[in-house]
Design a protein around this motif. Structure first.
Motif, short mmCIF file in Angstrom:
data_model
loop_
_atom_site.label_atom_id
_atom_site.label_comp_id
_atom_site.label_asym_id
_atom_site.label_seq_id
_atom_site.Cartn_x
_atom_site.Cartn_y
_atom_site.Cartn_z
N HIS A 1 1.14 -8.58 8.31
CA HIS A 1 1.07 -7.50 7.33
C HIS A 1 1.87 -7.85 6.08
O HIS A 1 1.44 -7.55 4.96
CB HIS A 1 1.59 -6.20 7.94
CG HIS A 1 0.64 -5.56 8.90
ND1 HIS A 1 1.02 -4.59 9.79
CD2 HIS A 1 -0.68 -5.76 9.13
CE1 HIS A 1 -0.02 -4.22 10.52
NE2 HIS A 1 -1.06 -4.92 10.12
N TYR A 2 3.02 -8.46 6.27
CA TYR A 2 3.83 -8.86 5.13
C TYR A 2 3.07 -9.86 4.26
O TYR A 2 3.04 -9.72 3.02
CB TYR A 2 5.15 -9.46 5.60
CG TYR A 2 5.94 -10.11 4.50
CD1 TYR A 2 6.75 -9.35 3.65
CD2 TYR A 2 5.87 -11.48 4.27
CE1 TYR A 2 7.46 -9.95 2.62
CE2 TYR A 2 6.58 -12.08 3.25
CZ TYR A 2 7.37 -11.31 2.43
OH TYR A 2 8.06 -11.89 1.41
N ARG B 1 -0.13 -10.32 4.05
CA ARG B 1 -1.29 -9.68 3.41
C ARG B 1 -0.87 -8.82 2.22
O ARG B 1 -1.51 -8.84 1.17
CB ARG B 1 -2.04 -8.83 4.45
CG ARG B 1 -3.35 -8.27 3.94
CD ARG B 1 -3.95 -7.30 4.92
NE ARG B 1 -5.29 -6.91 4.54
CZ ARG B 1 -5.93 -5.87 5.07
NH1 ARG B 1 -5.35 -5.13 5.99
NH2 ARG B 1 -7.15 -5.56 4.67
N GLN B 2 0.20 -8.06 2.39
CA GLN B 2 0.66 -7.22 1.29
C GLN B 2 1.25 -8.06 0.16
O GLN B 2 1.14 -7.69 -1.02
CB GLN B 2 1.68 -6.20 1.80
CG GLN B 2 1.09 -5.17 2.74
CD GLN B 2 2.07 -4.07 3.10
OE1 GLN B 2 2.93 -3.69 2.31
NE2 GLN B 2 1.96 -3.56 4.33
N VAL C 1 -1.54 -9.00 -1.91
CA VAL C 1 -2.01 -7.89 -2.74
C VAL C 1 -1.21 -7.83 -4.04
O VAL C 1 -1.78 -7.70 -5.13
CB VAL C 1 -1.90 -6.55 -1.99
CG1 VAL C 1 -2.11 -5.37 -2.93
CG2 VAL C 1 -2.92 -6.49 -0.86
N GLU D 1 -8.04 -8.15 -0.92
CA GLU D 1 -7.59 -8.06 0.47
C GLU D 1 -8.25 -6.93 1.25
O GLU D 1 -8.40 -7.03 2.46
CB GLU D 1 -6.07 -7.89 0.51
CG GLU D 1 -5.30 -9.10 0.00
CD GLU D 1 -5.64 -10.37 0.76
OE1 GLU D 1 -5.82 -10.30 1.99
OE2 GLU D 1 -5.75 -11.43 0.12
N PHE E 1 1.18 1.70 1.25
CA PHE E 1 1.70 0.35 1.01
C PHE E 1 2.77 0.46 -0.08
O PHE E 1 2.48 0.88 -1.20
CB PHE E 1 0.59 -0.59 0.57
CG PHE E 1 -0.54 -0.69 1.56
CD1 PHE E 1 -0.54 -1.68 2.53
CD2 PHE E 1 -1.60 0.20 1.53
CE1 PHE E 1 -1.58 -1.77 3.45
CE2 PHE E 1 -2.64 0.12 2.43
CZ PHE E 1 -2.63 -0.87 3.40
N PHE F 1 6.01 -1.18 -2.40
CA PHE F 1 6.55 -2.41 -2.97
C PHE F 1 7.75 -2.06 -3.85
O PHE F 1 7.72 -1.08 -4.59
CB PHE F 1 5.50 -3.14 -3.81
CG PHE F 1 4.23 -3.45 -3.08
CD1 PHE F 1 4.09 -4.62 -2.37
CD2 PHE F 1 3.16 -2.55 -3.10
CE1 PHE F 1 2.91 -4.90 -1.68
CE2 PHE F 1 1.99 -2.82 -2.43
CZ PHE F 1 1.86 -3.99 -1.71
N PRO G 1 6.95 -6.41 -0.45
CA PRO G 1 6.52 -5.33 0.44
C PRO G 1 7.70 -4.76 1.23
O PRO G 1 8.63 -5.47 1.60
CB PRO G 1 5.53 -6.02 1.39
CG PRO G 1 5.19 -7.33 0.74
CD PRO G 1 6.38 -7.72 -0.06
N LEU H 1 8.17 -2.77 4.75
CA LEU H 1 7.39 -2.49 5.95
C LEU H 1 8.08 -1.56 6.93
O LEU H 1 7.43 -1.05 7.84
CB LEU H 1 7.05 -3.80 6.67
CG LEU H 1 5.74 -4.49 6.26
CD1 LEU H 1 5.76 -4.90 4.80
CD2 LEU H 1 5.46 -5.70 7.14
N PHE I 1 -1.10 2.62 -2.84
CA PHE I 1 -0.25 1.48 -3.20
C PHE I 1 0.68 1.92 -4.33
O PHE I 1 0.21 2.37 -5.38
CB PHE I 1 -1.09 0.30 -3.67
CG PHE I 1 -2.11 -0.18 -2.68
CD1 PHE I 1 -1.87 -1.29 -1.90
CD2 PHE I 1 -3.32 0.49 -2.51
CE1 PHE I 1 -2.80 -1.74 -0.98
CE2 PHE I 1 -4.26 0.06 -1.59
CZ PHE I 1 -4.00 -1.06 -0.82
N SER J 1 4.12 0.52 -6.49
CA SER J 1 5.07 -0.56 -6.78
C SER J 1 6.10 -0.05 -7.78
O SER J 1 5.73 0.48 -8.83
CB SER J 1 4.34 -1.78 -7.35
OG SER J 1 5.25 -2.76 -7.80
#
Length: 659
Positions: free
Chosen positions: A253-254, A256-257, A260, A408, A449, A451, A456, A458, A491, A493
């Motif tokens: 997951h880390y 993949r993110q 992103v 993704e 998600f 950031f 990321p 998690l 998402f 950030s």
């Protein structure tokens, strides 16, 4: 006579005793945090020289026999089996056999009754506390490290370069040092570093570990080697105790993110199992080899974050004293002007005048007493200053965030928004948000998600400001989104010179800072507004199709009924009772002579439905505007060969400039 002995703990000892602070709670979390630290250091290194990152991360499983040979320990077979915690006692064996017998009896009854028979479960021995070891390797194409600085960069805690006020990915400034401390504690094996700087004809190789008590590097090998390939970057290898089984999903997951939020980077992740491929099918729970490539989607990188000066409202007493000790300015006026942001000469003079008679612009800044420094700090907290700008920050950007989400998740719809710079406690911050509907590997409901400074987050998601805002402060139904059934990707950030993390592990951003909470809510709402217009258009198009389908459904019955009425009206008996003229008479004549049949009426009615549908679509497009992009690039060739022209291409148009 009393004698006091003070034992001062080194920084390395402090983090070794409190490794959970840096995310090294247990073997599984240690493996995850090691991967994270190495990947983030590699990204920083490549971005520092404006190089598109290419990062390879490999986790190799090391069995007990191989590990023993690495440390020079001979293998030893068990002598007293009952001494080990995975030994099955006679009582436990009897209990297990009885359970298996009851299961087989139940299976036989179900088979006799024709019911579905469950697959037998494999015997699971008592869980062993035997450690698992892994070699983690990270290779990048960054700037590399100076040859002489490598030992201190890895073997001395709190000797890094990530200091000053600047947006950084790191949480503690430890980088791979904490991974080396964990390696020292769990395996005792040194770390190996290969490095070469851009333009150098040699590469550096260093094998070292850390003296935790003295906080100094213990160098085994440190030498220069030839670099014929002119490779630049770093390759780091470290052997640690870990647990891939429990933290496999977190690591993936880390990665993949991270793909992103950094679509301009290319990642190659590998896991190598110790078991040969031909033996994997014999294992009850095989751990297979895997290789995942996260391809680069764009070559546009965000600008590098800039180091900035401190805002007066964001400093404390200790920081003011440190700035005074390190400044090269001689007097107080110059100190205020050059060490703080948004303090000009006239503003600094007004501040000095407000401090009292003991202060003057020409007084030596190094001669300030503790009481005078407290007075400066008090005035900084009470006075009014302009907010710092966000020019020093480096957000991912709407373009990169959108590309990362599409790459993704492959969603049906996506919207992005980037807010303007705002301020909390003298620190600028920018909130960016993305919202997606549908996509692969996305669960129904809210998928959040998070950031922070483009890394990321998690863990501890429930307490984070993004999760609480998405769950409690957004009324999704107002935007035609079903919170329970739709696959929603949220998402968010946040970038800042100071991320207000909560908790010792710095894994979430608190919900108690109103400026950040408000900015997060606004960013998500702006994405919702964008998606609402798309959803409404889709609903209208679906309703239009439904209307068309319903009309077509009744065409056969309607034409049959109309034709029967026309036949009755065209009969001689009906014409005697009433005369028809003009078009009506002509139509009835055509019906009686079989020029107009039931099939003719059906065809005309179907054409009318198509015409009405086309006119409604044209009217909607005229009112709302057509925003749909073509599925392919369009190329328009020149009409006249003798014209000299310049053509600019786009996914939605071609612009021709004729000379």
């Amino acid at each position: 006579m009393l004698c006091f002995i003070f034992i001062v703990e080194s920084p390395a000892e402090f983090f070794a005793d409190n490794k959970n602070i840096a995310g090294f709670d247990n073997p599984g979390k240690c493996l995850y945090t090691t991967v994270r630290e190495l990947v983030e250091n590699a990204l920083d290194s490549a971005e520092a020289i404006a190089e598109l990152p290419v990062i390879e991360i490999t986790i190799e499983e090391i069995g007990r026999n191989k590990f023993n040979s690495m440390i020079g320990l001979a293998n030893h077979e068990r002598v007293d089996e009952a001494l080990y915690d995975d030994f099955e006692t006679d009582k436990a064996r009897e209990k297990r056999l009885a359970k298996e017998a009851r299961f087989q009896e139940t299976q036989a009854k179900n088979a006799a009754l024709g019911k579905k028979v469950k697959a037998p479960t494999a015997f699971k021995p008592t869980k062993s506390r035997e450690a698992s070891y892994y070699r983690v390797t990270c290779k990048d194409n960054g700037r590399g490290m100076p040859h002489d600085d490598i030992p201190n960069m890895f073997g001395r805690v709190l000797s890094g370069t990530k200091y000053g006020l600047k947006q950084t990915r790191g949480k503690f400034g430890l980088g791979a040092k904490m991974a080396l401390i964990w390696s020292k504690m769990s395996t005792g094996l040194p770390i190996e570093i290969f490095s070469s700087m851009k333009g150098h004809t040699f590469s550096s190789f260093c094998r070292l570990d850390i003296d935790i008590h003295r906080n100094i590097p213990h160098i085994h090998v440190h030498e220069k080697r030839e670099n014929h390939e002119r490779w630049h970057g770093a390759e780091i290898q470290i052997v640690i105790e870990g647990n891939w089984t429990t933290y496999r999903s977190k690591i993936l997951h880390y990665m993949r993110q991270m793909a992103v939020i950094t679509p301009y980077a290319q990642f190659l992740f590998k896991f190598l199992s110790e078991s040969p491929e031909y033996l994997l099918f014999l294992c009850l729970n095989p751990i297979k080899n895997m290789s995942v490539r996260f391809a680069r989607r764009t070559d546009i990188m965000p600008p590098a974050p800039l180091e900035t000066k401190y805002h007066p409202s964001a400093v404390d007493l200790l920081l003011i004293k440190r700035l005074i000790a390190e400044t090269s300015k001689q007097n107080l006026l110059q100190f205020l002007q050059h060490e703080f942001v948004n303090v000009g000469k006239s503003h600094a003079e007004r501040l000095i005048g407000e401090m009292g008679p003991d202060f003057s612009p020409k007084m030596a800044v190094k001669s300030l007493t503790s009481q005078q420094i407290v007075r400066i700090h008090q005035l900084f907290r009470q006075a009014k200053f302009d907010d710092p700008s966000g020019d020093c920050l480096s957000p991912a950007g709407e373009y990169n965030l959108r590309l990362g989400i599409i790459k993704e998740l492959h969603p049906d719809m996506v919207a992005t928004y980037s807010g303007s710079a705002q301020v909390f406690e003298g620190h600028p911050f920018i909130v960016e948000a993305g919202l997606s509907l549908g996509g692969k590997d996305v669960k129904q409901g809210l998928n959040v998600f998070r950031f922070a400074n483009r890394i990321p987050l998690l863990f501890e998601q429930g307490a984070d400001v993004v999760t609480r805002t998405a769950v409690k402060r957004i009324n999704w139904s107002n935007y035609k989104i079903n919170q329970a059934q739709d696959k929603i990707g949220v998402f968010v950030s946040i970038v800042s010179t100071k991320i207000p993390f909560k908790g010792t592990g710095k894994e979430y951003i608190g919900d108690d800072i109103s400026e950040i909470a408000s900015a997060v809510k606004t960013a998500i709402q702006q994405c919702c507004i964008q998606l609402k217009s798309k959803i409404v258009k889709r609903i209208q198009a679906r309703e239009q199709q439904e209307r068309k389908r319903s009309l077509n459904k009744y065409i056969p019955n309607a034409t049959s009924a109309i034709y029967e009425i026309l036949k009755e009206m065209s009969s001689s008996h009906a014409l005697k009772r009433r005369r028809y003229e003009g078009k009506d008479a002509e139509l009835l004549k055509q019906v009686s002579t079989q020029i107009v049949t039931e099939g003719t009426l059906r065809e005309k009615l179907a054409q009318h439905v198509e015409q009405v549908d086309y006119e409604m679509a044209l009217e909607y497009a005229t009112q709302a505007g057509v925003n749909e992009e073509p599925r392919e690039d369009i190329f328009i060739p020149p009409l006249e060969a003798e014209y000299e022209c310049t053509e600019l291409f786009s996914p939605i148009f071609v612009f021709r400039l004729v000379a």
